[in-house]
Motif scaffolding. Structure first.
Motif, PDB file in Angstrom:
ATOM      1  N   GLN A 107      29.875 -12.110 -15.024  1.00 34.53           N
ATOM      2  CA  GLN A 107      28.425 -12.021 -14.869  1.00 34.53           C
ATOM      3  C   GLN A 107      27.801 -11.173 -15.975  1.00 34.53           C
ATOM      4  O   GLN A 107      26.962 -10.309 -15.752  1.00 34.53           O
ATOM      5  CB  GLN A 107      28.064 -11.455 -13.482  1.00 34.53           C
TER       6      GLN A 107
ATOM      7  N   LYS B 210      35.907  -8.358  -6.438  1.00 35.22           N
ATOM      8  CA  LYS B 210      36.570  -9.589  -6.882  1.00 35.22           C
ATOM      9  C   LYS B 210      38.019  -9.299  -7.211  1.00 35.22           C
ATOM     10  O   LYS B 210      38.385  -8.162  -7.578  1.00 35.22           O
ATOM     11  CB  LYS B 210      35.895 -10.173  -8.132  1.00 35.22           C
TER      12      LYS B 210
ATOM     13  N   GLU C 119      31.764 -15.606 -18.974  1.00 34.97           N
ATOM     14  CA  GLU C 119      30.458 -15.018 -18.683  1.00 34.97           C
ATOM     15  C   GLU C 119      30.145 -15.113 -17.192  1.00 34.97           C
ATOM     16  O   GLU C 119      29.606 -14.173 -16.592  1.00 34.97           O
ATOM     17  CB  GLU C 119      29.372 -15.734 -19.483  1.00 34.97           C
ATOM     18  N   GLU C 120      30.465 -16.268 -16.591  1.00 37.47           N
ATOM     19  CA  GLU C 120      30.158 -16.469 -15.174  1.00 37.47           C
ATOM     20  C   GLU C 120      31.019 -15.582 -14.281  1.00 37.47           C
ATOM     21  O   GLU C 120      30.537 -15.013 -13.289  1.00 37.47           O
ATOM     22  CB  GLU C 120      30.357 -17.940 -14.811  1.00 37.47           C
TER      23      GLU C 120
ATOM     24  N   SER D  73      26.415 -11.698 -20.169  1.00 41.11           N
ATOM     25  CA  SER D  73      26.127 -12.650 -21.250  1.00 41.11           C
ATOM     26  C   SER D  73      26.974 -12.313 -22.466  1.00 41.11           C
ATOM     27  O   SER D  73      27.348 -11.148 -22.688  1.00 41.11           O
ATOM     28  CB  SER D  73      24.637 -12.608 -21.618  1.00 41.11           C
TER      29      SER D  73
ATOM     30  N   ASP E  83      39.155 -16.059 -11.559  1.00 38.20           N
ATOM     31  CA  ASP E  83      38.687 -15.436 -10.328  1.00 38.20           C
ATOM     32  C   ASP E  83      39.491 -16.032  -9.169  1.00 38.20           C
ATOM     33  O   ASP E  83      39.314 -17.198  -8.797  1.00 38.20           O
ATOM     34  CB  ASP E  83      37.192 -15.708 -10.141  1.00 38.20           C
TER      35      ASP E  83
ATOM     36  N   LYS F 103      28.543  -5.672  -9.993  1.00 41.67           N
ATOM     37  CA  LYS F 103      27.239  -5.686  -9.331  1.00 41.67           C
ATOM     38  C   LYS F 103      27.379  -5.576  -7.809  1.00 41.67           C
ATOM     39  O   LYS F 103      26.756  -6.323  -7.033  1.00 41.67           O
ATOM     40  CB  LYS F 103      26.457  -6.960  -9.705  1.00 41.67           C
TER      41      LYS F 103
END
Length: 665
Positions: A363, A414, A359-360, A365, A440, A410
């Motif tokens: 980004q 990445k 989720e992180e 949920s 990541d 967003k």
């Protein structure tokens, strides 16, 4: 066990009592009627039979009523009980009915045959014959008396006595009394010694009496005939009663057997279905999630084994469930706390689970992703690479894929490293799901870029040294030939200058490639004869007097697709390292073989390499000498890998090291 005995005691006792009463009744029916008050006892026994049958019937009806209630309430096992009862009653009722009909017919015909007209006539004639015998003997004795009195005969036959009485006596027989009254008369007097026939005849002075004794065995037979006749007459008067009694006995016996079979079937079915009922109820509770259930029924038969096995199975299942729950909690904790992003995709393509790290990184949920098709992730992530990657996933059978992807989330770029593994029980079986693990690596890539120039510089310095070595060797050889005024100087000069020019050109190409791409030159394969390539490399080291280089070719070696310059660089790196390991003194043997693959072995006679160092030789910046950069063998492995081959190290016997290269032919 004691509870079962108490439960079955009264019905079993009642059944045994019925059979005892019926047996006693049969015994009474066989006794002579005059010995006991037959009618009273038989009626009493019938009353006891009826009461017993009613009581047994009550138990049976009560059990049937309970079975009806179980059917109405659909209690587990009622169908099985009905089947058992039906089968038992059917197996008993049909034979009992047939036996009742058959015995009734036999009994009816037997009684009627006993009291038939012919039997009655035989018995009557037998009695008449006995009477005729006695009448004949009385008439004959009276005739003897008349003839003896008239003087017609002087002597009497043996067995006949004569007596003359003048005066009457008080206890004299009736026939003698009649003779004193002027009547001739005969009479039979019975005693324990036998029958005596008396003939009395009046005369002038009194009465003449003749006596004749009948033998005791004849008298006994006559008495038996009389007794049989009287019993037969009395039995004839009870014929209907006897017939009815036997019919009732057969009826009672049939009812007892049927009731007993019905009761036994009910009890047997209950004994079987009670544990099964508990088993069904227990399985229903297990299906509802209750794994603490336990069946308390105890039995030593197969049903008991089934119950014990069920209890043991549920106990193990409960333990396994607890362990599975604990493992699930542990996996959930690991899943939640692991730093890599994890997505689990079901075989339908829907996302079933995503962890916090995922989720992180994305980004997004978990609520927005879980339950949706994995292709819908493109709504939240911008990436042409990811789009193509997802398209490839939908078209191919996935086993394991690793890929670096540039994505935009967003407005932020990445770099993620994704590894996709299909979950299969067996290699050829269908996948039960897909596990996606991603990290990541944006910061890592940036850090790698920061040190990239340093690495490029070190590699460039190392790669520049490789062409300088043959240039130096060629120049030294040229100078040596020139100083010695060698006759072959012109030939050596031309060949050495060509070698120098070639190496300088190779060096220029290398520098150009580094300048353009910042990496090693791209592999360009073309048909190359491995023997010629190896001979060219060996030629570079002819100037080492104390180093002997041998070449062995196994069979015919055909051209193979190789990058000539890069493969030559690999061989030079390995040979340089071998010469350094031997301190420029020793022997190097290069052997080549071609079958399904090209195999090249470079063996030296140096001190060898320890086992713990062998794998480290190909790691970047690992070097056994201070002067080395630690990139030579790393670059060599990279070049061989780009040829789809492999390189590894072995021990040489008795000493030294062997570098073996294998590439597809």
């Amino acid at each position: 066990m004691k509870e079962k005995m108490k439960k079955y005691f009264f019905p079993i006792f009642l059944t045994v009592l019925l059979f005892i009463v019926l047996g006693f009744e049969i015994y009474l029916l066989r006794l002579p009627p005059e010995q006991i008050p037959t009618r009273f006892i038989i009626v009493s026994l019938f009353v006891i039979n009826i009461i017993s049958i009613i009581t047994l019937g009550f138990f049976v009806i009560r059990s049937i009523f309970r079975l009806y209630l179980e059917k109405h309430r659909e209690v587990p096992g009622y169908r099985f009980r009905i089947k058992i009862v039906t089968i038992f009653v059917g197996l008993v009722l049909i034979p009992s009915a047939l036996l009742f009909i058959a015995f009734s017919g036999v009994l009816e015909s037997s009684i009627e045959r006993i009291f038939s007209k012919s039997n009655r006539e035989v018995i009557s004639k037998t009695i008449d014959t006995v009477k005729s015998f006695y009448d004949f003997e009385k008439a004959r004795l009276l005739k003897f008396a008349e003839d003896f009195n008239e003087g017609k005969i002087k002597g009497l036959p043996d067995g006949i006595s004569v007596e003359r009485l003048k005066n009457p006596q008080e206890d004299m027989p009736e026939s003698i009394r009649d003779a004193f009254q002027g009547k001739k008369s005969t009479q039979v007097i019975s005693s324990s010694d036998g029958d005596v026939i008396i003939a009395a005849l009046p005369e002038k002075q009194g009465v003449i009496v003749l006596k004749m004794s009948i033998p005791s065995y004849v008298t006994k037979k006559v008495e038996e005939v009389k007794a049989y006749h009287e019993e037969y007459l009395k039995m004839g008067s009870f014929r209907k009663a006897v017939k009815s009694n036997y019919f009732m006995f057969l009826g009672f016996l049939s009812l007892i057997i049927i009731f007993l079979a019905l009761w036994a079937s009910l009890k047997i079915s209950q004994e079987i279905t009670n544990p099964l009922k508990e088993l069904v109820q227990a399985t229903q509770r297990v299906a509802e999630g209750d794994l603490k259930v336990k069946i308390l029924t105890k039995s030593s038969d197969e049903i008991g084994i089934l119950v014990n096995s069920f209890n043991e199975m549920i106990s193990k299942l409960d333990k396994a469930y607890i362990e599975l729950s604990e493992r699930h909690i542990l996996l959930e904790r690991i899943f939640s706390n692991i730093t890599s992003g994890i997505i689990f995709v079901g075989n339908s393509g829907k996302i079933l689970k995503i962890n916090k790290a995922g989720e992180e990184i994305l980004q997004i949920s978990a609520d927005k992703l879980q339950g949706r098709h994995y292709s819908e992730i493109l709504e939240f992530v911008e990436s042409d690479e990811l789009k193509e990657f997802i398209k490839k996933l939908s078209q191919e059978r996935i086993y394991e894929i690793s890929k670096d992807l540039n994505i935009k989330i967003k407005g932020r770029n990445k770099m993620i490293k994704a590894r996709i593994v299909s979950l299969r029980e067996f290699e050829e079986s269908e996948a039960t799901g897909i596990l996606v693990v991603f990290d990541d690596i944006t910061d890592i890539v940036k850090a790698q870029q920061a040190v990239a120039w340093e690495e490029v510089a070190r590699r460039l310095a190392h790669e520049i040294k490789n062409p300088l070595t043959p240039i130096k060797l060629a120049t030294e050889r040229l100078v040596k030939k020139w100083k010695n005024k060698d006759e072959e100087f012109d030939k050596v000069f031309e060949k050495s200058t060509q070698r120098i020019i070639s190496e300088v050109e190779s060096l220029k190409n290398l520098i150009d490639a580094f300048q353009k791409l910042g990496k090693l030159p791209e592999i360009k394969k073309e048909p190359v004869n491995p023997v010629d390539l190896i001979q060219d490399v060996i030629e570079l080291y002819r100037g080492y007097k104390d180093v002997k280089i041998n070449f062995i070719s196994d069979g015919e070696i055909k051209p193979v697709l190789l990058d000539y310059h890069e493969f030559k660089r690999v061989l030079i790196n390995i040979i340089d390292n071998a010469i350094k390991a031997m301190n420029a003194k020793g022997e190097i043997t290069i052997s080549v073989k071609l079958n399904n693959s090209l195999q090249i072995e470079i063996a030296d006679t140096g001190p060898g390499v320890d086992d713990e160092i062998k794998e480290k030789l190909f790691l970047p910046y690992f070097s056994k000498t201070k002067e080395g950069t630690g990139l030579g063998l790393t670059i060599a492995r990279k070049i061989i890998t780009e040829h789809d081959g492999r390189i590894f190290v072995m021990d040489n016997k008795p000493s030294g090291t062997i570098f073996k290269i294998e590439v597809p032919a």
